[in-house]
Design an enzyme around this catalytic site. Structure first.
Site, PDB file in Angstrom:
ATOM      1  N   HIS B 262      19.848  27.929   2.567  1.00 52.90           N
ATOM      2  CA  HIS B 262      19.812  29.230   3.239  1.00 52.90           C
ATOM      3  C   HIS B 262      18.456  29.909   3.020  1.00 52.90           C
ATOM      4  CE1 HIS B 262      21.963  32.950   4.708  1.00 52.90           C
ATOM      5  NE2 HIS B 262      20.978  33.527   4.042  1.00 52.90           N
ATOM      6  N   GLU B 263      18.056  29.987   1.763  1.00 46.05           N
ATOM      7  CA  GLU B 263      16.773  30.648   1.454  1.00 46.05           C
ATOM      8  C   GLU B 263      15.595  29.835   1.981  1.00 46.05           C
ATOM      9  OE1 GLU B 263      17.070  33.589   0.736  1.00 46.05           O
ATOM     10  OE2 GLU B 263      19.148  33.577   0.026  1.00 46.05           O
ATOM     11  N   HIS B 266      14.978  30.775   5.538  1.00 47.53           N
ATOM     12  CA  HIS B 266      14.166  32.006   5.601  1.00 47.53           C
ATOM     13  C   HIS B 266      12.706  31.691   5.271  1.00 47.53           C
ATOM     14  CE1 HIS B 266      17.285  34.978   6.201  1.00 47.53           C
ATOM     15  NE2 HIS B 266      17.929  34.719   5.075  1.00 47.53           N
ATOM     16  N   GLU B 292      17.991  35.732   9.972  1.00 49.38           N
ATOM     17  CA  GLU B 292      19.245  35.182   9.457  1.00 49.38           C
ATOM     18  C   GLU B 292      19.629  33.902  10.207  1.00 49.38           C
ATOM     19  OE1 GLU B 292      20.568  36.249   6.824  1.00 49.38           O
ATOM     20  OE2 GLU B 292      22.608  35.417   6.788  1.00 49.38           O
TER      21      GLU B 292
END
Lengths: 495, 495
Positions: B262-263, B266, B292
């Protein structure tokens, strides 16, 4: 409510917070930053430095300071205004153009110095250093402290110190150090000395454990400090209750341990400055010399003493499974031998390296020495002071980063701090005669309390000179340091 | 040389560098800062934020922007001026007093929220939230976007998005998700589902190793990124080529791995934004929704797909010595079950948690919902949407930090991003039909190149809506997301 006072307090607080932010940017750069972050990092630091400078020379601040100078203030506020006015006036003496040029040339000079060092060729660095020296001479004219021109540089790091005062002190120091060194060199112990215990294996992991241990014994708890790893040890205060120490491993198995104590000495000072002045000029460390005295007090005076090793030797012996006894260990810890590189030199010869740099800096600023002659003069002075000569520029004139950053007048503070550290220890023993017993038990609390009262809590309300005079009943006295050395090394070398 | 253009570029650069410095202060606070550093840290961050705000609303900047609006500029500069003018104008609409009050109340509210959570008592947080809601309603009046009052909040995070557009989209999404969830719940597979493989032992050390591995496969090399540990995962861009990801370990053995992806999603976006616009508004991520979308694209669409686990399952099986087969593993990875806490919810029910918050926020801003009724309404809506009810405030209305910081209008971007991520994947498969084969080999290069072209390199030159329309040939479409879920979960639950 005094508006001018409020204004200067706000300015000081904002400058302090910006300085702390820069400290974090620098700490991160040297510890955790990914390598490619360097481009943005230098832009970030440069912006924040510029914001501080603009605040420092702002007319608004200067106007309020001038108004306050005419007002009746409390003693403390009066002192704050006086100190801040001095600092602000000094900054205002340097034209914008000068600062930009110095900043530009030092940034190029750093890269040139790194390259010159790598290629072992002073010539590559020489043109940059020539420009820096020229600018520094210019700076002395702008600042224009009374007396010798170099005083304008010296005073920036060691408030109130002058060439007129320092020259005879260093002269005496030099003479006594060389005398002692020669006596040692003639001794039988010197001729047969060798390192055997320090050549054994010291695992990095256990070194790290002992660094943490000594930092904790020095009351640097993890709630307000950290110990990280990098190549060049340093420490930075990041916030009122947040100080970062960084150590590293070198060939010598004691390097990490000694440098941890050195940085912990700096860190203790920063952490224990008067909290009520955390955001004004009175809460600062008054000089680099006294800052360094704290580092050298712990790493050398304490950390190379027999009391200290009475406690730590059994731990080291066990952890590293060492073969050999205390006496041999203590001799190796205090091994004296003239060497080429300042930061690797022993306690006795260290100040000779400083005197060499001081003399060269004086000559450069006075104009009696040309930059192009530095390598030749470096060798000549090394021969005079230490009896050895570097075989290349890397281990000679190119070994220190300071000149590439324009830090002239900085080196002497290392020797000043060293002398201070011996004076403080002498006084501590007088006032707390049982302290060595405590050290032998690994208990440093009494020392810290004493330093807190005499040094830390004064902050910048007195100059370094005043603090030492009050604490030790006399100002900078090189004889105390050489007496300490004579006593210690006469025993060690049986001379 | 255009002086106004130079001025606005300098302003943007300085604001960017200050923002990056804040990012480092925040990253450090959540990773390495000693606990007692928090006092100074909040003062440092507050000062730098204030400096940015002052720059943003400065008359000098506004005057230049107004001058530039009347000039003939290149397309790109014209766009930059237009975007910056919009942002600046919006900031200038909020009075100083309002900003100070909001900042004061949110800082108190954060502590109150933490305490209320610890004691499990919404009442402790309620008075603060009431003040925040009142201020946010005020903010809507100041900003005054056309249409629904909530648009003024929404637009700050998702430029151009409106309640008028979002309400029917979320209505459709809600209906389809609940339909699918009900079908799943009625299935035999649901009734007999249980976790056995995910209950086995996953050593932290090996979890860490696999986190590093997947980050590296996603091309997040150590020269421009880091992965550290903390309790709440996050990522921060610290410089043009410096991005920090932080993950952590939770009860679920997949938490660290999924949150790393997830990170990393980003981080990839931030690192690959157009470098030539690194210091102006066109180089920013255009909305939180699209930011997101990148995180959820990697962690959910890719990271919970069978192609992905075809590659990683054998590695996991070997590393953790797992007992069980791929089919069981894949089922457990995609285990659907209504649960109380948003950040621990599954891919299917996640957006229902968002819709709940969106509806409550709308009611609060419209004035149809009172803060004191929130716990009751929370339970009512949980029952409607997910069929379960929290037994306490901690797992209910107090679970998220967002409202304590005044972030109203933020939650919807999580669902918007989720929908975008499915649309991007659908289009990727159309344009690169062989991509799943590559994923099965652990090779993500083609995906990254595609995202780079369609998303990263656009920067802020288009809105999120425009980017998705251009890339996927249609704007935000919840049906693509629910179609994706229906296909995937029909197979998994055999419905």
């Amino acid at each position: 409510m005094n508006n001018d006072l409020e204004l200067i307090n706000n300015y000081q607080k904002e400058m302090t917070l910006l300085n702390q932010s820069i400290a974090l940017l620098e700490w991160d750069q040297l510890t955790y930053m990914p390598s490619k972050g360097v481009g943005s990092r230098s832009e970030q630091i440069s912006l924040l430095s510029n914001l501080i400078h603009k605040k420092m020379i702002s007319n608004e601040l200067f106007t309020s300071l001038n108004a306050l100078k005419k007002q009746k203030l409390s003693n403390k506020n009066g002192l704050m205004v006086k100190k801040l006015y001095k600092e602000v006036s000094k900054s205002r003496k340097l034209p914008e153009e000068y600062i930009k040029e110095l900043s530009k040339i030092t940034s190029l000079a750093y890269n040139a110095w790194e390259l010159a060092r790598k290629e072992n060729r002073f010539k590559k660095f020489q043109p940059y250093l020539e420009k820096i020296v020229k600018l520094k001479k210019q700076e002395c004219k702008y600042i224009n402290e009374p007396g010798h021109e170099y005083n304008s540089l010296l005073d920036q790091y060691e408030e109130g110190m002058t060439v007129e005062r320092l020259k005879p002190i260093f002269f005496k120091l030099e003479k006594n150090l060389i005398d002692l060194l020669n006596k040692i060199k003639e001794s039988g112990n010197y001729r047969k000395q060798k390192k055997s215990m320090l050549k054994q294996h010291f695992s990095i992991e256990k070194q790290r454990k002992l660094c943490d241990d000594v930092a904790k014994r020095m009351r640097l708890l993890s709630s307000f400090s950290r110990l990280d790893l990098t190549t060049h040890p340093f420490s930075e205060k990041i916030g009122v209750d947040d100080v970062r120490m960084v150590t590293g491993f070198r060939e010598s198995p004691l390097f990490s341990f000694e440098s941890t104590m050195h940085e912990a000495g700096h860190a203790l000072y920063e952490l224990n400055l008067p909290e009520e002045d955390a955001y004004n000029i009175l809460g600062k460390v008054p000089s680099l010399g006294i800052h360094e005295s704290q580092a050298r007090f712990w790493a050398n005076i304490i950390g190379q003493s027999s009391s200290f090793w009475k406690f730590y030797f059994p731990i080291f012996k066990k952890e590293f499974n060492l073969k050999g006894d205390f006496n041999q260990w203590f001799k190796e810890i205090n091994y004296v031998k003239p060497s080429l590189v300042r930061i690797e030199s022993d306690e006795l010869t260290y100040c000779l390296h400083i005197i060499l740099r001081f003399e060269l800096e004086l000559g450069l600023i006075e104009g009696s020495i040309k930059v192009s002659d530095l390598p030749k003069l470096w060798s000549k002075k090394m021969k005079e002071l230490l009896g050895i000569v570097p075989r290349n520029d890397k281990d000679g004139v190119l070994q220190d980063v300071h000149w590439s950053g324009g830090s002239f007048g900085y080196f002497p503070t290392y020797a000043i701090g060293t002398i201070y550290s011996s004076q403080l220890y002498k006084q501590l023993l007088k006032e707390r005669p049982l302290v060595e017993e405590k050290i032998r038990k690994g208990n440093f609390n009494e020392i810290i309390l004493w330093l807190d009262k005499k040094i830390y809590k004064v902050g910048n309300k007195s100059t370094a000179d005043e603090i030492i005079k009050k604490a030790c009943r006399e100002g900078l006295n090189p004889k105390v340091f050489t007496d300490y050395l004579i006593k210690k090394y006469s025993e060690l070398y049986e001379i």
